[in-house]
Design a protein around this motif. Structure first.
Motif, PDB file in Angstrom:
ATOM      1  N   PHE A 212      18.596   4.157  11.746  1.00 25.13           N
ATOM      2  CA  PHE A 212      17.290   4.159  11.091  1.00 25.13           C
ATOM      3  C   PHE A 212      16.607   5.524  11.143  1.00 25.13           C
ATOM      4  O   PHE A 212      16.693   6.237  12.139  1.00 25.13           O
ATOM      5  CB  PHE A 212      16.371   3.129  11.751  1.00 25.13           C
ATOM      6  N   GLN A 213      15.902   5.843  10.054  1.00 27.98           N
ATOM      7  CA  GLN A 213      14.916   6.925  10.038  1.00 27.98           C
ATOM      8  C   GLN A 213      13.555   6.245   9.893  1.00 27.98           C
ATOM      9  O   GLN A 213      13.086   5.994   8.780  1.00 27.98           O
ATOM     10  CB  GLN A 213      15.188   7.895   8.890  1.00 27.98           C
ATOM     11  N   ARG A 214      12.960   5.923  11.037  1.00 21.44           N
ATOM     12  CA  ARG A 214      11.735   5.118  11.031  1.00 21.44           C
ATOM     13  C   ARG A 214      10.817   5.543  12.170  1.00 21.44           C
ATOM     14  O   ARG A 214      10.291   4.732  12.914  1.00 21.44           O
ATOM     15  CB  ARG A 214      12.094   3.633  11.148  1.00 21.44           C
TER      16      ARG A 214
ATOM     17  N   ASN B  91       7.320   7.235  12.985  1.00 23.83           N
ATOM     18  CA  ASN B  91       6.037   7.661  12.413  1.00 23.83           C
ATOM     19  C   ASN B  91       6.005   7.472  10.899  1.00 23.83           C
ATOM     20  O   ASN B  91       5.440   8.293  10.170  1.00 23.83           O
ATOM     21  CB  ASN B  91       5.763   9.127  12.760  1.00 23.83           C
ATOM     22  N   THR B  92       6.585   6.390  10.422  1.00 22.95           N
ATOM     23  CA  THR B  92       6.643   6.129   8.980  1.00 22.95           C
ATOM     24  C   THR B  92       5.492   5.221   8.532  1.00 22.95           C
ATOM     25  O   THR B  92       4.780   4.638   9.340  1.00 22.95           O
ATOM     26  CB  THR B  92       7.989   5.494   8.603  1.00 22.95           C
ATOM     27  N   ALA B  93       5.334   5.124   7.217  1.00 19.12           N
ATOM     28  CA  ALA B  93       4.169   4.454   6.631  1.00 19.12           C
ATOM     29  C   ALA B  93       4.060   2.994   7.040  1.00 19.12           C
ATOM     30  O   ALA B  93       2.943   2.476   7.239  1.00 19.12           O
ATOM     31  CB  ALA B  93       4.237   4.569   5.108  1.00 19.12           C
ATOM     32  N   ASP B  94       5.181   2.309   7.182  1.00 21.73           N
ATOM     33  CA  ASP B  94       5.156   0.877   7.478  1.00 21.73           C
ATOM     34  C   ASP B  94       4.593   0.572   8.855  1.00 21.73           C
ATOM     35  O   ASP B  94       4.165  -0.556   9.117  1.00 21.73           O
ATOM     36  CB  ASP B  94       6.568   0.290   7.348  1.00 21.73           C
TER      37      ASP B  94
ATOM     38  N   LEU C  78       0.826  -1.198   0.000  1.00 26.64           N
ATOM     39  CA  LEU C  78       0.000   0.000   0.000  1.00 26.64           C
ATOM     40  C   LEU C  78       0.867   1.257   0.000  1.00 26.64           C
ATOM     41  O   LEU C  78       2.052   1.211   0.316  1.00 26.64           O
ATOM     42  CB  LEU C  78      -0.920  -0.011   1.215  1.00 26.64           C
ATOM     43  N   SER C  79       0.244   2.376  -0.367  1.00 26.42           N
ATOM     44  CA  SER C  79       0.919   3.676  -0.355  1.00 26.42           C
ATOM     45  C   SER C  79       0.156   4.637   0.541  1.00 26.42           C
ATOM     46  O   SER C  79      -1.071   4.705   0.485  1.00 26.42           O
ATOM     47  CB  SER C  79       1.008   4.260  -1.769  1.00 26.42           C
ATOM     48  N   SER C  80       0.893   5.371   1.362  1.00 24.28           N
ATOM     49  CA  SER C  80       0.294   6.342   2.265  1.00 24.28           C
ATOM     50  C   SER C  80       0.636   7.754   1.823  1.00 24.28           C
ATOM     51  O   SER C  80       1.801   8.059   1.546  1.00 24.28           O
ATOM     52  CB  SER C  80       0.799   6.126   3.698  1.00 24.28           C
ATOM     53  N   GLN C  81      -0.380   8.606   1.767  1.00 21.76           N
ATOM     54  CA  GLN C  81      -0.151  10.013   1.459  1.00 21.76           C
ATOM     55  C   GLN C  81       0.174  10.823   2.713  1.00 21.76           C
ATOM     56  O   GLN C  81       0.546  11.999   2.623  1.00 21.76           O
ATOM     57  CB  GLN C  81      -1.384  10.603   0.766  1.00 21.76           C
ATOM     58  N   ASP C  82       0.050  10.195   3.879  1.00 17.53           N
ATOM     59  CA  ASP C  82       0.230  10.908   5.149  1.00 17.53           C
ATOM     60  C   ASP C  82       1.560  10.616   5.839  1.00 17.53           C
ATOM     61  O   ASP C  82       1.990  11.400   6.694  1.00 17.53           O
ATOM     62  CB  ASP C  82      -0.909  10.557   6.110  1.00 17.53           C
ATOM     63  N   TYR C  83       2.180   9.483   5.489  1.00 21.42           N
ATOM     64  CA  TYR C  83       3.396   9.080   6.189  1.00 21.42           C
ATOM     65  C   TYR C  83       4.494   8.719   5.196  1.00 21.42           C
ATOM     66  O   TYR C  83       4.220   8.234   4.098  1.00 21.42           O
ATOM     67  CB  TYR C  83       3.108   7.891   7.111  1.00 21.42           C
ATOM     68  N   ALA C  84       5.738   8.922   5.599  1.00 18.59           N
ATOM     69  CA  ALA C  84       6.882   8.760   4.708  1.00 18.59           C
ATOM     70  C   ALA C  84       7.404   7.324   4.681  1.00 18.59           C
ATOM     71  O   ALA C  84       7.111   6.507   5.565  1.00 18.59           O
ATOM     72  CB  ALA C  84       8.007   9.698   5.140  1.00 18.59           C
ATOM     73  N   THR C  85       8.189   7.039   3.663  1.00 17.16           N
ATOM     74  CA  THR C  85       8.878   5.758   3.537  1.00 17.16           C
ATOM     75  C   THR C  85      10.076   5.720   4.490  1.00 17.16           C
ATOM     76  O   THR C  85      10.822   6.692   4.590  1.00 17.16           O
ATOM     77  CB  THR C  85       9.382   5.583   2.097  1.00 17.16           C
TER      78      THR C  85
ATOM     79  N   PRO D 106      18.172  -0.532  17.915  1.00 16.14           N
ATOM     80  CA  PRO D 106      17.851   0.899  17.825  1.00 16.14           C
ATOM     81  C   PRO D 106      16.377   1.191  17.555  1.00 16.14           C
ATOM     82  O   PRO D 106      15.918   2.313  17.796  1.00 16.14           O
ATOM     83  CB  PRO D 106      18.725   1.382  16.662  1.00 16.14           C
ATOM     84  N   LEU D 107      15.625   0.199  17.063  1.00 21.61           N
ATOM     85  CA  LEU D 107      14.209   0.404  16.774  1.00 21.61           C
ATOM     86  C   LEU D 107      13.323   0.191  18.004  1.00 21.61           C
ATOM     87  O   LEU D 107      12.139   0.525  17.975  1.00 21.61           O
ATOM     88  CB  LEU D 107      13.750  -0.536  15.660  1.00 21.61           C
ATOM     89  N   TRP D 108      13.894  -0.353  19.074  1.00 18.72           N
ATOM     90  CA  TRP D 108      13.100  -0.678  20.259  1.00 18.72           C
ATOM     91  C   TRP D 108      13.260   0.411  21.315  1.00 18.72           C
ATOM     92  O   TRP D 108      14.333   0.570  21.899  1.00 18.72           O
ATOM     93  CB  TRP D 108      13.529  -2.024  20.840  1.00 18.72           C
ATOM     94  N   GLN D 109      12.192   1.149  21.564  1.00 20.72           N
ATOM     95  CA  GLN D 109      12.211   2.142  22.633  1.00 20.72           C
ATOM     96  C   GLN D 109      12.046   1.481  23.998  1.00 20.72           C
ATOM     97  O   GLN D 109      12.480   2.012  25.006  1.00 20.72           O
ATOM     98  CB  GLN D 109      11.096   3.170  22.412  1.00 20.72           C
ATOM     99  N   ASN D 110      11.412   0.302  24.019  1.00 15.41           N
ATOM    100  CA  ASN D 110      11.158  -0.402  25.262  1.00 15.41           C
ATOM    101  C   ASN D 110      11.583  -1.856  25.101  1.00 15.41           C
ATOM    102  O   ASN D 110      10.825  -2.679  24.606  1.00 15.41           O
ATOM    103  CB  ASN D 110       9.675  -0.307  25.636  1.00 15.41           C
ATOM    104  N   THR D 111      12.817  -2.173  25.501  1.00 16.38           N
ATOM    105  CA  THR D 111      13.306  -3.539  25.342  1.00 16.38           C
ATOM    106  C   THR D 111      12.641  -4.503  26.322  1.00 16.38           C
ATOM    107  O   THR D 111      12.758  -5.720  26.161  1.00 16.38           O
ATOM    108  CB  THR D 111      14.831  -3.597  25.517  1.00 16.38           C
TER     109      THR D 111
END
Length: 328
Positions: A106-108, A110-113, A82-89, A171-176
């Protein structure tokens, strides 16, 4: 016809190619590569001659369009990307050390995924037989974790195998504190797990368990693949286990090697029509079908590290077979 459903992130990997000296500063020159662990696996399976569908979401932006185009050129079905017009890749910047080992930034946020829900996909996703493949990067935040749990449950109801590559990116886990719980919760509804030795040790320490294999098998996991760089790969089941040595190769870039391994493993299972719990149980009893898949996976992973990039380094079926025959 059996197929692979790969769910999760599709992102741009920025990989350093060289450095240019400007005055007193070395400026890294980055190459733009398509990536994301589930996408890598989908491309690997499609490249080995099997139908692969990508389930996920990118932004309706230049990066998202680039990734969709790349996937389609690799024969991956993008009907459910899918493609989101509200959130970035999302994007990732890769750093390589002198031995070719990688680290990620990572730049991830609030991203679309991260914004998907199960009802964003039509019911036809679950038509036919096949394997759902997921990674732990879709467990890092509440919304996408719940979507992952829902997808896995839907796949089980449809009679599909579920493949789970733990693939921890801290790095993607704020709460390990949630990491162990969510991995075990996902494992409990998965048939096959793939982990690195580093991930195995980390989870054992995090969960304070002495025998992680026993915990996973008690949760209902049927099969575990355990990799450790150039060391032997282990295949574990509740009743037997084996290992296979990895070939000696010149390492250029380890990016995507684990996904090449997983893609070849899953492609071999699809080739052998091991796509539901009954056929997996039969294969575990026979052992030989799984040893065939393991050999292809080990060779694919080894060949992948001899080239730079993720998709560009994936070996073909001919490459894998030629390597196997050369060692006979």
């Amino acid at each position: 016809m059996s197929q692979l459903l790969a769910f999760g992130e599709v992102l741009v990997d920025w990989i350093p190619l060289e450095f240019q000296r400007q005055g007193k500063i070395d400026i890294p020159i980055y190459g733009q590569y398509p990536g994301g662990a589930p996408a890598n696996v989908a491309v690997a399976v499609a490249g080995l001659g099997h139908k692969a569908l990508m389930l996920g979401q990118v932004g309706d932006d230049a990066a998202g369009r680039y990734l969709r185009d790349c996937l389609q050129h690799q024969a991956v079905n993008c009907d459910f990307l899918l493609s989101s017009q509200d959130y970035a890749t999302p994007m990732a910047f890769v750093s390589l050390d002198a031995e070719g080992e990688r680290s990620f930034s990572f730049q991830r946020s609030n991203t679309a995924d991260l914004k998907l829900r199960l009802d964003d996909f039509p019911n036809q996703v679950w038509a036919g037989s096949g394997i759902l493949h997921i990674c732990s990067n879709t467990l890092t935040e509440d919304n996408i974790a719940n979507t992952t749990f829902d997808l896995v449950n839907a796949a089980n109801k449809a009679g599909m195998l579920v493949s789970f590559d733990v693939n921890i990116r801290l790095p993607l886990w704020q709460n390990t504190e949630q990491l162990f719980q969510r991995v075990i919760q996902t494992a409990a509804t998965s048939h096959m797990l793939k982990l690195s030795q580093e991930e195995w040790d980390y989870l054992s320490k995090l969960g304070q368990v002495d025998d992680l294999a026993a915990v996973l098998f008690e949760q209902g996991v049927s099969l575990i693949l355990l990799t450790d760089g150039a060391a032997d790969v282990q295949l574990l089941t509740a009743n037997w286990q084996t290992s296979l040595a990895t070939p000696t190769v010149r390492v250029v870039d380890t990016t995507g090697a684990g996904d090449a391994f997983t893609g070849a493993w899953l492609a071999s299972l699809i080739e052998q029509q091991i796509c539901d719990s009954a056929t997996l149980v039969e294969a575990i009893e026979q052992q030989a079908p799984l040893l065939t898949a393991l050999q292809a996976a080990v060779v694919a992973g080894a060949l992948a590290v001899t080239k730079r990039g993720a998709w560009s380094a994936l070996p073909s079926a001919a490459d894998i077979q030629a390597f196997i025959h050369s060692k006979e």
